[in-house]
Scaffold this active site. Sequence first.
Site, PDB file in Angstrom:
ATOM      1  N   SER A 145      27.347  48.181  92.880  1.00 47.85           N
ATOM      2  CA  SER A 145      26.188  49.159  92.760  1.00 47.85           C
ATOM      3  C   SER A 145      25.076  48.215  91.961  1.00 47.85           C
ATOM      4  CB  SER A 145      26.819  49.836  91.628  1.00 47.85           C
ATOM      5  OG  SER A 145      25.958  50.706  91.017  1.00 47.85           O
ATOM      6  N   TYR A 158      31.042  50.873  83.551  1.00 47.58           N
ATOM      7  CA  TYR A 158      30.708  50.792  85.069  1.00 47.58           C
ATOM      8  C   TYR A 158      30.137  49.528  85.689  1.00 47.58           C
ATOM      9  CZ  TYR A 158      29.932  52.578  89.799  1.00 47.58           C
ATOM     10  OH  TYR A 158      29.649  52.895  91.128  1.00 47.58           O
TER      11      TYR A 158
END
Length: 247
Positions: A145, A158
């Site tokens: 990401s 995350y």
Amino acid sequence: MGKLDGRLALVTGASRGIGYATALALAREGAHIIAVARTIGGLEELDDAIKSATGGEGATLVPMDLTDMPAVDRLGGAINERWGKLDILVANAGILGTISPIGHVEAKVFNKVIDTNLTATWRLIRSVEPLLLKADAGRALVLTSAVAHTARAFWGPYAATKAALETLVRVWAEESEKTALRVNAVDPGATRTAIRARAYPGEDASTLPNPADVAAKLIPLCLPETDESGKLFRVRDNRFFSYREPV
């Protein structure tokens, strides 16, 4: 004839979203899919979709929580016994955790994100790397990401796992340099997925690309003729980035 006829692909997080779409796209190109996910219903839907799209056999379904580390270890052995190799790995499974200041993240949430996104992926790599090396052109994609690079506020657990995964990819690629295995990280960008909806609940999902759009860009990365390794493929740009250039 598909571009991946006779090849074997393992896809994690295959019951929905990008994992589901990628597994289906790989199957349409002739690959046999080993589909791993926690949700049995989603895996069965994928199996039906593959049979409908190909007119042939379905996928090999593996209902499994990737945080069951001994089960991950056994997976490589089971694949070896049945097929003796693995051509493609798409390590897609992951969870968001909570969007929260670092100091407010509960320990159990932090640990679950680390276990699911990072430790389980390392354990998976460890389990199937010998099989990828047995293939004539092993290809591994690890989903990441943009938050791995932007260090966005409130995305601590995350973002940390994705940054660590990209480092693992680079190390793994260096270690595999003299082999036929090619390893890359993939940033799918903003996509219409359940994780995205949780992170941005007010966003108009109709403005985002579908998982199938992302999957179409991943297929070329799984082909034997794609020789890039140790790089970041950013879907929105449809190209590889070296870690020596800004991303």
